[in-house]
Design a protein around this motif. Structure first.
Motif, PDB file in Angstrom:
ATOM      1  N   ILE A 153     -26.668 -18.648 -34.176  1.00  0.00           N
ATOM      2  CA  ILE A 153     -27.143 -18.505 -32.802  1.00  0.00           C
ATOM      3  C   ILE A 153     -27.939 -19.734 -32.391  1.00  0.00           C
ATOM      4  N   GLU A 154     -28.810 -20.215 -33.271  1.00  0.00           N
ATOM      5  CA  GLU A 154     -29.596 -21.412 -32.960  1.00  0.00           C
ATOM      6  C   GLU A 154     -28.692 -22.613 -32.710  1.00  0.00           C
ATOM      7  N   LYS A 155     -27.698 -22.781 -33.558  1.00  0.00           N
ATOM      8  CA  LYS A 155     -26.778 -23.911 -33.397  1.00  0.00           C
ATOM      9  C   LYS A 155     -25.954 -23.751 -32.126  1.00  0.00           C
ATOM     10  N   MET A 156     -25.545 -22.519 -31.821  1.00  0.00           N
ATOM     11  CA  MET A 156     -24.765 -22.269 -30.614  1.00  0.00           C
ATOM     12  C   MET A 156     -25.553 -22.690 -29.374  1.00  0.00           C
ATOM     13  N   VAL A 157     -26.816 -22.283 -29.306  1.00  0.00           N
ATOM     14  CA  VAL A 157     -27.656 -22.640 -28.154  1.00  0.00           C
ATOM     15  C   VAL A 157     -27.799 -24.152 -28.066  1.00  0.00           C
ATOM     16  N   ALA A 158     -28.026 -24.803 -29.208  1.00  0.00           N
ATOM     17  CA  ALA A 158     -28.183 -26.260 -29.215  1.00  0.00           C
ATOM     18  C   ALA A 158     -26.896 -26.949 -28.767  1.00  0.00           C
ATOM     19  N   ASP A 159     -25.751 -26.462 -29.252  1.00  0.00           N
ATOM     20  CA  ASP A 159     -24.474 -27.069 -28.884  1.00  0.00           C
ATOM     21  C   ASP A 159     -24.157 -26.852 -27.417  1.00  0.00           C
ATOM     22  N   ALA A 196     -23.395 -31.676 -20.201  1.00  0.00           N
ATOM     23  CA  ALA A 196     -22.902 -32.734 -19.329  1.00  0.00           C
ATOM     24  C   ALA A 196     -21.497 -32.426 -18.820  1.00  0.00           C
ATOM     25  N   ALA A 197     -20.781 -31.561 -19.532  1.00  0.00           N
ATOM     26  CA  ALA A 197     -19.450 -31.154 -19.081  1.00  0.00           C
ATOM     27  C   ALA A 197     -19.602 -29.849 -18.305  1.00  0.00           C
ATOM     28  N   PRO A 198     -19.645 -29.922 -16.973  1.00  0.00           N
ATOM     29  CA  PRO A 198     -19.914 -28.724 -16.180  1.00  0.00           C
ATOM     30  C   PRO A 198     -18.788 -27.711 -16.288  1.00  0.00           C
ATOM     31  N   GLY A 199     -19.133 -26.460 -16.042  1.00  0.00           N
ATOM     32  CA  GLY A 199     -18.109 -25.423 -16.075  1.00  0.00           C
ATOM     33  C   GLY A 199     -18.706 -24.061 -16.296  1.00  0.00           C
ATOM     34  N   GLN A 200     -17.825 -23.096 -16.493  1.00  0.00           N
ATOM     35  CA  GLN A 200     -18.233 -21.718 -16.722  1.00  0.00           C
ATOM     36  C   GLN A 200     -18.101 -21.428 -18.224  1.00  0.00           C
ATOM     37  N   LEU A 201     -19.216 -21.077 -18.851  1.00  0.00           N
ATOM     38  CA  LEU A 201     -19.236 -20.826 -20.291  1.00  0.00           C
ATOM     39  C   LEU A 201     -18.911 -19.363 -20.557  1.00  0.00           C
ATOM     40  N   PRO A 247     -20.755  -2.811 -31.137  1.00  0.00           N
ATOM     41  CA  PRO A 247     -21.985  -3.183 -30.427  1.00  0.00           C
ATOM     42  C   PRO A 247     -21.903  -4.563 -29.783  1.00  0.00           C
ATOM     43  N   TYR A 248     -22.684  -4.743 -28.738  1.00  0.00           N
ATOM     44  CA  TYR A 248     -22.798  -6.036 -28.067  1.00  0.00           C
ATOM     45  C   TYR A 248     -23.841  -6.872 -28.817  1.00  0.00           C
ATOM     46  N   LYS A 249     -23.502  -8.109 -29.134  1.00  0.00           N
ATOM     47  CA  LYS A 249     -24.351  -8.942 -29.961  1.00  0.00           C
ATOM     48  C   LYS A 249     -25.399  -9.675 -29.126  1.00  0.00           C
ATOM     49  N   ILE A 250     -26.546  -9.897 -29.740  1.00  0.00           N
ATOM     50  CA  ILE A 250     -27.714 -10.421 -29.030  1.00  0.00           C
ATOM     51  C   ILE A 250     -27.528 -11.861 -28.589  1.00  0.00           C
ATOM     52  N   GLY A 251     -26.537 -12.575 -29.154  1.00  0.00           N
ATOM     53  CA  GLY A 251     -26.313 -13.961 -28.775  1.00  0.00           C
ATOM     54  C   GLY A 251     -26.116 -14.145 -27.280  1.00  0.00           C
ATOM     55  N   THR A 252     -25.452 -13.169 -26.638  1.00  0.00           N
ATOM     56  CA  THR A 252     -25.264 -13.254 -25.194  1.00  0.00           C
ATOM     57  C   THR A 252     -26.599 -13.222 -24.469  1.00  0.00           C
ATOM     58  N   GLY A 253     -27.499 -12.334 -24.902  1.00  0.00           N
ATOM     59  CA  GLY A 253     -28.816 -12.237 -24.286  1.00  0.00           C
ATOM     60  C   GLY A 253     -29.634 -13.501 -24.469  1.00  0.00           C
ATOM     61  N   ILE A 254     -29.527 -14.111 -25.645  1.00  0.00           N
ATOM     62  CA  ILE A 254     -30.268 -15.345 -25.909  1.00  0.00           C
ATOM     63  C   ILE A 254     -29.746 -16.475 -25.024  1.00  0.00           C
ATOM     64  N   LEU A 255     -28.425 -16.600 -24.917  1.00  0.00           N
ATOM     65  CA  LEU A 255     -27.860 -17.628 -24.040  1.00  0.00           C
ATOM     66  C   LEU A 255     -28.273 -17.408 -22.592  1.00  0.00           C
ATOM     67  N   TYR A 256     -28.245 -16.158 -22.156  1.00  0.00           N
ATOM     68  CA  TYR A 256     -28.648 -15.818 -20.786  1.00  0.00           C
ATOM     69  C   TYR A 256     -30.083 -16.285 -20.524  1.00  0.00           C
ATOM     70  N   GLU A 257     -30.971 -16.046 -21.466  1.00  0.00           N
ATOM     71  CA  GLU A 257     -32.367 -16.484 -21.326  1.00  0.00           C
ATOM     72  C   GLU A 257     -32.490 -18.002 -21.323  1.00  0.00           C
TER      73      GLU A 257
END
Length: 246
Positions: free
Chosen positions: A127-133, A139-144, A160-170
């Protein structure tokens, strides 16, 4: 039996066409992000077209498709919803398992599109690496696009829905657009049968930034699951395991 034969023919030609499209567009796509989008969208539209006349499956996008930079949190049931969501959006890029980057042709195109690889086996570190990446690729705009359950989920199955989505949203501070689907009823995650009917992905009203993470996750799961259930019922899915979409 006839529908099974039609399904096998459809799947066969679809996978034969994939490297052909990839190679035809390669001189443009490997040096231009725009070319990579054109290649992937052209292939997806070809698949939609052949699905219509070969197996009787029509693809339909509902709701308001976002044009700005947003986080897309989608239900994932089969390869079809990937193509439908990608083609509907102006500049989509996916959170994806890192193994896909090693796939011939698909991996090269995924890199050019700006997709973000994730090691699903490392949990917190992933999750930490995902947020960093994601931030590094800003710089490459778009819809993630992120699949909040982390994998394909068959109709009627619960995951279950994984917390990674919530972290990215924040972290991103962007609106999150939930996406529901019923494609797994007609194009299952396993098996060769492709059923006639209307495969739908529906873009739902955005969740604006600033909602507390716990409340955000509950709302996301509720709207996606309830809408997906309604779409699957529309396609003939019944939770006793029987389907009338044949």
């Amino acid at each position: 039996m006839i529908q099974h034969i039609r399904s096998v023919l459809f799947i066969s030609q679809m996978y034969v066409a994939m490297p052909i499209f990839g190679l035809v567009f390669a001189p443009w796509a490997l040096f231009s992000r725009r070319g990579a989008f054109a290649a992937c969208k052209s292939y997806s539209r070809y698949v939609f077209w052949t699905a219509g006349w070969m197996v009787g499956m029509r693809c339909e996008v509902r709701g308001t498709v976002p044009q700005d930079e947003v986080l897309i949190a989608a239900k994932h049931q089969s390869f079809l919803d990937i193509m439908m969501i990608f083609t509907a959006l102006p500049a989509a890029k996916f959170i994806m398992k890192k193994e896909i980057l090693m796939t011939p042709i698909i991996g090269q195109y995924a890199r050019k599109l700006g997709c973000v690889p994730v090691d699903r086996g490392k949990r917190g570190a992933a999750i930490e690496k995902m947020v960093a990446d994601v931030k590094a690729g800003g710089a490459a705009p778009g819809q993630l696009i992120i699949y909040s359950q982390g994998t394909r989920v068959a109709p009627g199955a619960k995951l279950p829905y994984k917390i990674g989505t919530g972290i990215l949203y924040e972290q991103l501070g962007q609106p999150c657009v939930p996406v529901a689907t019923n494609v797994g009823v007609l194009w299952p995650k396993r098996g060769l049968l492709r059923k006639p009917g209307v495969a739908v992905v529906e873009f739902l009203p955005p969740i604006e930034p600033g909602v507390p993470r716990e409340r955000f996750m509950v709302h996301l799961e509720t709207v996606v699951e309830e809408t997906s259930d309604a779409l699957m019922a529309e396609a003939g899915f019944q939770y006793d395991g029987q389907s009338t979409a044949d």
